[in-house]
Design a protein around this motif. Structure first.
Motif, mmCIF file in Angstrom:
data_model
loop_
_atom_site.group_PDB
_atom_site.id
_atom_site.type_symbol
_atom_site.label_atom_id
_atom_site.label_comp_id
_atom_site.label_asym_id
_atom_site.label_seq_id
_atom_site.Cartn_x
_atom_site.Cartn_y
_atom_site.Cartn_z
ATOM 1 N N ASN A 21 -5.267 -11.764 -1.833
ATOM 2 C CA ASN A 21 -4.776 -11.087 -0.636
ATOM 3 C C ASN A 21 -3.677 -10.072 -0.959
ATOM 4 O OD1 ASN A 21 -6.552 -12.290 1.154
ATOM 5 N ND2 ASN A 21 -5.227 -14.051 1.475
ATOM 6 N N LEU A 22 -2.909 -10.319 -2.008
ATOM 7 C CA LEU A 22 -1.911 -9.331 -2.437
ATOM 8 C C LEU A 22 -2.578 -8.023 -2.832
ATOM 9 C CD1 LEU A 22 0.657 -11.403 -4.532
ATOM 10 C CD2 LEU A 22 1.048 -10.242 -2.355
ATOM 11 N N ASN A 23 -3.726 -8.150 -3.482
ATOM 12 C CA ASN A 23 -4.480 -6.960 -3.867
ATOM 13 C C ASN A 23 -4.915 -6.183 -2.628
ATOM 14 O OD1 ASN A 23 -5.762 -5.138 -5.559
ATOM 15 N ND2 ASN A 23 -7.679 -6.271 -5.510
ATOM 16 N N THR A 24 -5.385 -6.902 -1.621
ATOM 17 C CA THR A 24 -5.799 -6.267 -0.360
ATOM 18 C C THR A 24 -4.616 -5.575 0.302
ATOM 19 O OG1 THR A 24 -7.499 -7.950 -0.066
ATOM 20 C CG2 THR A 24 -6.872 -6.688 1.882
ATOM 21 N N ILE A 25 -3.480 -6.247 0.304
ATOM 22 C CA ILE A 25 -2.279 -5.674 0.914
ATOM 23 C C ILE A 25 -1.836 -4.428 0.154
ATOM 24 C CG2 ILE A 25 0.182 -6.083 1.326
ATOM 25 C CD1 ILE A 25 -0.635 -9.015 1.948
ATOM 26 N N ALA A 26 -1.896 -4.461 -1.169
ATOM 27 C CA ALA A 26 -1.516 -3.302 -1.984
ATOM 28 C C ALA A 26 -2.393 -2.093 -1.651
ATOM 29 C CB ALA A 26 -1.617 -3.645 -3.467
ATOM 30 N N LYS A 27 -3.685 -2.328 -1.489
ATOM 31 C CA LYS A 27 -4.596 -1.236 -1.131
ATOM 32 C C LYS A 27 -4.269 -0.693 0.259
ATOM 33 C CE LYS A 27 -8.472 -2.865 -3.926
ATOM 34 N NZ LYS A 27 -9.821 -3.429 -3.906
ATOM 35 N N PHE A 28 -3.939 -1.595 1.178
ATOM 36 C CA PHE A 28 -3.600 -1.173 2.540
ATOM 37 C C PHE A 28 -2.313 -0.348 2.548
ATOM 38 C CE2 PHE A 28 -1.660 -2.088 6.750
ATOM 39 C CZ PHE A 28 -2.588 -1.398 7.513
ATOM 40 N N VAL A 29 -1.333 -0.758 1.765
ATOM 41 C CA VAL A 29 -0.078 -0.003 1.681
ATOM 42 C C VAL A 29 -0.337 1.396 1.114
ATOM 43 C CG1 VAL A 29 2.183 0.086 0.534
ATOM 44 C CG2 VAL A 29 1.386 -2.050 1.565
ATOM 45 N N GLU A 30 -1.168 1.499 0.105
ATOM 46 C CA GLU A 30 -1.526 2.817 -0.453
ATOM 47 C C GLU A 30 -2.212 3.677 0.600
ATOM 48 O OE1 GLU A 30 -0.831 4.379 -3.342
ATOM 49 O OE2 GLU A 30 0.484 2.674 -3.709
ATOM 50 N N PHE A 31 -3.089 3.073 1.380
ATOM 51 C CA PHE A 31 -3.777 3.786 2.452
ATOM 52 C C PHE A 31 -2.768 4.327 3.465
ATOM 53 C CE2 PHE A 31 -5.503 3.484 6.799
ATOM 54 C CZ PHE A 31 -6.487 4.456 6.724
ATOM 55 N N ILE A 32 -1.813 3.509 3.853
ATOM 56 C CA ILE A 32 -0.794 3.950 4.811
ATOM 57 C C ILE A 32 0.025 5.098 4.234
ATOM 58 C CG2 ILE A 32 1.335 3.245 5.989
ATOM 59 C CD1 ILE A 32 0.079 0.452 6.289
ATOM 60 N N LYS A 33 0.392 5.004 2.956
ATOM 61 C CA LYS A 33 1.152 6.083 2.319
ATOM 62 C C LYS A 33 0.359 7.386 2.325
ATOM 63 C CE LYS A 33 2.675 5.012 -1.719
ATOM 64 N NZ LYS A 33 3.004 4.430 -3.017
ATOM 65 N N GLN A 34 -0.928 7.310 2.044
ATOM 66 C CA GLN A 34 -1.770 8.507 2.052
ATOM 67 C C GLN A 34 -1.837 9.108 3.448
ATOM 68 O OE1 GLN A 34 -5.552 7.337 0.462
ATOM 69 N NE2 GLN A 34 -4.815 7.262 -1.643
ATOM 70 N N GLN A 35 -1.940 8.262 4.466
ATOM 71 C CA GLN A 35 -1.976 8.746 5.850
ATOM 72 C C GLN A 35 -0.680 9.470 6.195
ATOM 73 O OE1 GLN A 35 -4.450 8.909 7.772
ATOM 74 N NE2 GLN A 35 -5.885 7.485 6.906
ATOM 75 N N GLU A 36 0.448 8.896 5.815
ATOM 76 C CA GLU A 36 1.743 9.522 6.089
ATOM 77 C C GLU A 36 1.874 10.848 5.355
ATOM 78 O OE1 GLU A 36 4.775 6.656 5.155
ATOM 79 O OE2 GLU A 36 4.616 5.713 7.124
ATOM 80 N N ASN A 37 1.443 10.884 4.099
ATOM 81 C CA ASN A 37 1.497 12.128 3.332
ATOM 82 C C ASN A 37 0.631 13.196 3.973
ATOM 83 O OD1 ASN A 37 3.282 11.081 1.469
ATOM 84 N ND2 ASN A 37 1.691 10.516 0.009
ATOM 85 N N SER A 38 -0.543 12.794 4.427
ATOM 86 C CA SER A 38 -1.454 13.734 5.086
ATOM 87 C C SER A 38 -0.829 14.285 6.363
ATOM 88 C CB SER A 38 -2.774 13.036 5.404
ATOM 89 O OG SER A 38 -3.635 13.890 6.109
ATOM 90 N N GLN A 39 -0.204 13.422 7.141
ATOM 91 C CA GLN A 39 0.445 13.866 8.369
ATOM 92 C C GLN A 39 1.609 14.793 8.059
ATOM 93 O OE1 GLN A 39 1.482 10.232 10.356
ATOM 94 N NE2 GLN A 39 -0.611 9.815 11.007
ATOM 95 N N ASN A 40 2.380 14.477 7.014
ATOM 96 C CA ASN A 40 3.511 15.320 6.640
ATOM 97 C C ASN A 40 3.042 16.694 6.189
ATOM 98 O OD1 ASN A 40 5.324 13.298 7.244
ATOM 99 N ND2 ASN A 40 5.451 12.553 5.146
#
Length: 71
Positions: A21-40
């Motif tokens: 589940n840590l692996n899943t969470i790590a992927k989700f955090v990366e996804f959120i970072k990419q979304q924020e970068n895209s919005q910025n």
């Protein structure tokens, strides 16, 4: 809850999660970072680009001025 308290709570919860589940969470955090970068990036582009619609004047200015025999 402020940011520091929220981070501490997340850290405490992460200590109790399985490696899978840590692996899943790590992927989700990366996804959120990419979304924020895209919005910025979109925000920065919209602030820096001053778009002016084409007037069509340049096309009208050159109409009827073609010189050549390739038509």
């Amino acid at each position: 809850m402020n940011t520091i308290e929220l981070r501490k709570q997340i850290e405490q919860n992460l200590l109790q999660i399985s490696p899978k589940n840590l692996n899943t969470i790590a992927k989700f955090v990366e996804f959120i970072k990419q979304q924020e970068n895209s919005q910025n990036i979109h925000l920065l582009l919209s602030e820096t680009i001053a778009y002016k619609p084409a007037s069509g004047q340049s096309v009208l200015r050159h109409a009827g001025q073609w010189v050549g025999d390739d038509l």
